[in-house]
Scaffold this motif. Structure first.
Motif, PDB file in Angstrom:
ATOM      1  N   TYR A 186       0.839  -1.204   0.000  1.00 36.50           N
ATOM      2  CA  TYR A 186       0.000   0.000   0.000  1.00 36.50           C
ATOM      3  C   TYR A 186       0.874   1.254   0.000  1.00 36.50           C
ATOM      4  N   VAL A 187       1.918   1.249   0.819  1.00 35.90           N
ATOM      5  CA  VAL A 187       2.842   2.389   0.839  1.00 35.90           C
ATOM      6  C   VAL A 187       3.460   2.569  -0.548  1.00 35.90           C
ATOM      7  N   LEU A 188       3.845   1.483  -1.189  1.00 32.25           N
ATOM      8  CA  LEU A 188       4.399   1.553  -2.543  1.00 32.25           C
ATOM      9  C   LEU A 188       3.396   2.174  -3.505  1.00 32.25           C
ATOM     10  N   GLU A 189       2.139   1.742  -3.449  1.00 30.93           N
ATOM     11  CA  GLU A 189       1.100   2.313  -4.314  1.00 30.93           C
ATOM     12  C   GLU A 189       0.979   3.823  -4.095  1.00 30.93           C
ATOM     13  N   GLN A 190       1.046   4.245  -2.839  1.00 26.31           N
ATOM     14  CA  GLN A 190       0.944   5.673  -2.547  1.00 26.31           C
ATOM     15  C   GLN A 190       2.154   6.442  -3.075  1.00 26.31           C
ATOM     16  N   SER A 191       3.320   5.805  -3.052  1.00 28.44           N
ATOM     17  CA  SER A 191       4.531   6.484  -3.528  1.00 28.44           C
ATOM     18  C   SER A 191       4.522   6.673  -5.040  1.00 28.44           C
ATOM     19  N   GLY A 250      11.311   4.365 -12.535  1.00 29.73           N
ATOM     20  CA  GLY A 250      10.423   4.179 -13.661  1.00 29.73           C
ATOM     21  C   GLY A 250      10.382   2.758 -14.190  1.00 29.73           C
ATOM     22  N   GLY A 251      10.582   1.800 -13.311  1.00 29.92           N
ATOM     23  CA  GLY A 251      10.524   0.403 -13.709  1.00 29.92           C
ATOM     24  C   GLY A 251      11.874  -0.181 -14.059  1.00 29.92           C
ATOM     25  N   ALA A 252      12.892   0.661 -14.192  1.00 31.89           N
ATOM     26  CA  ALA A 252      14.227   0.167 -14.547  1.00 31.89           C
ATOM     27  C   ALA A 252      15.001  -0.116 -13.282  1.00 31.89           C
ATOM     28  N   LYS A 253      15.508  -1.303 -13.153  1.00 34.93           N
ATOM     29  CA  LYS A 253      16.313  -1.673 -11.987  1.00 34.93           C
ATOM     30  C   LYS A 253      17.699  -1.084 -12.144  1.00 34.93           C
ATOM     31  N   THR A 254      18.104  -0.272 -11.185  1.00 36.47           N
ATOM     32  CA  THR A 254      19.429   0.330 -11.232  1.00 36.47           C
ATOM     33  C   THR A 254      20.111   0.106  -9.901  1.00 36.47           C
ATOM     34  N   TRP A 255      21.419   0.118  -9.902  1.00 29.87           N
ATOM     35  CA  TRP A 255      22.197  -0.076  -8.691  1.00 29.87           C
ATOM     36  C   TRP A 255      23.129   1.093  -8.524  1.00 29.87           C
ATOM     37  N   SER A 293      12.969  -6.966   9.024  1.00 24.23           N
ATOM     38  CA  SER A 293      14.159  -6.407   8.373  1.00 24.23           C
ATOM     39  C   SER A 293      14.372  -7.010   6.987  1.00 24.23           C
ATOM     40  N   SER A 294      14.242  -8.320   6.867  1.00 25.81           N
ATOM     41  CA  SER A 294      14.436  -8.937   5.553  1.00 25.81           C
ATOM     42  C   SER A 294      13.278  -8.599   4.613  1.00 25.81           C
ATOM     43  N   LEU A 295      12.063  -8.457   5.140  1.00 27.11           N
ATOM     44  CA  LEU A 295      10.932  -8.054   4.313  1.00 27.11           C
ATOM     45  C   LEU A 295      11.163  -6.658   3.744  1.00 27.11           C
ATOM     46  N   LEU A 296      11.561  -5.719   4.602  1.00 30.94           N
ATOM     47  CA  LEU A 296      11.813  -4.355   4.131  1.00 30.94           C
ATOM     48  C   LEU A 296      12.959  -4.314   3.128  1.00 30.94           C
ATOM     49  N   ALA A 297      14.018  -5.077   3.388  1.00 25.42           N
ATOM     50  CA  ALA A 297      15.144  -5.113   2.451  1.00 25.42           C
ATOM     51  C   ALA A 297      14.688  -5.622   1.087  1.00 25.42           C
ATOM     52  N   ALA A 298      13.898  -6.686   1.080  1.00 24.82           N
ATOM     53  CA  ALA A 298      13.407  -7.236  -0.185  1.00 24.82           C
ATOM     54  C   ALA A 298      12.485  -6.248  -0.894  1.00 24.82           C
ATOM     55  N   MET A 299      11.614  -5.594  -0.132  1.00 28.23           N
ATOM     56  CA  MET A 299      10.705  -4.611  -0.734  1.00 28.23           C
ATOM     57  C   MET A 299      11.494  -3.471  -1.374  1.00 28.23           C
ATOM     58  N   PHE A 300      12.491  -2.963  -0.673  1.00 27.49           N
ATOM     59  CA  PHE A 300      13.281  -1.861  -1.222  1.00 27.49           C
ATOM     60  C   PHE A 300      14.101  -2.315  -2.418  1.00 27.49           C
ATOM     61  N   ASP A 301      14.717  -3.480  -2.310  1.00 30.41           N
ATOM     62  CA  ASP A 301      15.564  -3.977  -3.402  1.00 30.41           C
ATOM     63  C   ASP A 301      14.770  -4.286  -4.666  1.00 30.41           C
ATOM     64  N   HIS A 302      13.591  -4.857  -4.509  1.00 33.67           N
ATOM     65  CA  HIS A 302      12.868  -5.367  -5.668  1.00 33.67           C
ATOM     66  C   HIS A 302      11.659  -4.553  -6.092  1.00 33.67           C
ATOM     67  N   LYS A 303      11.173  -3.680  -5.237  1.00 28.73           N
ATOM     68  CA  LYS A 303       9.965  -2.946  -5.597  1.00 28.73           C
ATOM     69  C   LYS A 303      10.161  -1.436  -5.547  1.00 28.73           C
ATOM     70  N   PHE A 304      10.615  -0.912  -4.408  1.00 24.61           N
ATOM     71  CA  PHE A 304      10.725   0.537  -4.279  1.00 24.61           C
ATOM     72  C   PHE A 304      11.771   1.121  -5.221  1.00 24.61           C
ATOM     73  N   LEU A 305      12.944   0.512  -5.317  1.00 27.92           N
ATOM     74  CA  LEU A 305      13.974   1.031  -6.210  1.00 27.92           C
ATOM     75  C   LEU A 305      13.535   0.940  -7.657  1.00 27.92           C
ATOM     76  N   GLN A 306      12.889  -0.137  -8.016  1.00 27.54           N
ATOM     77  CA  GLN A 306      12.406  -0.301  -9.382  1.00 27.54           C
ATOM     78  C   GLN A 306      11.354   0.754  -9.685  1.00 27.54           C
ATOM     79  N   ASN A 307      10.451   0.999  -8.751  1.00 26.40           N
ATOM     80  CA  ASN A 307       9.411   1.994  -8.912  1.00 26.40           C
ATOM     81  C   ASN A 307      10.008   3.399  -9.019  1.00 26.40           C
TER      82      ASN A 307
END
Length: 97
Positions: free
Chosen positions: A43-48, A88-93, A71-85
């Motif tokens: 939901y937070v991701l949708e709002q962002s 603009g959908g492009a995964k960058t490091w 902690s691992s849930l948040l890390a996975a969310m940031f690594d795979h969803k928030f950063l991608q979002n």
């Protein structure tokens, strides 16, 4: 969005976190609880996507103590969803200019 964790249990923290993020997003008092932290973070991701936001989780050790998987849930969310979002959908490091 600002949530201050309680030295309590996982269920109570999830209920209050859910209420906090929905109320912050809608402006209305939301007596609502997600079934999981992953649902709440989705939901937070949708709002962002709608607007740039800052999520502050104060007293985080209380939450990590009652729900060790956060902690691992948040890390996975940031690594795979928030950063991608955020890109603009492009995964960058690494750092972006």
């Amino acid at each position: 969005m600002f949530y201050s964790c309680l030295d309590s249990n996982e269920k109570q923290n999830l209920e209050l976190f859910s209420n906090t993020v929905v109320t912050a997003a809608t402006g209305a008092d939301a007596r609502f609880s997600y079934h999981s932290y992953q649902d709440a973070m989705e939901y937070v991701l949708e709002q962002s996507v709608k607007e740039r936001l800052v999520l502050v989780i104060d007293e985080y050790p209380y939450l990590a103590n009652c729900y060790p998987g956060i902690s691992s849930l948040l890390a996975a969310m940031f690594d795979h969803k928030f950063l991608q979002n955020a890109n603009g959908g492009a995964k960058t490091w690494g750092r972006q200019n």
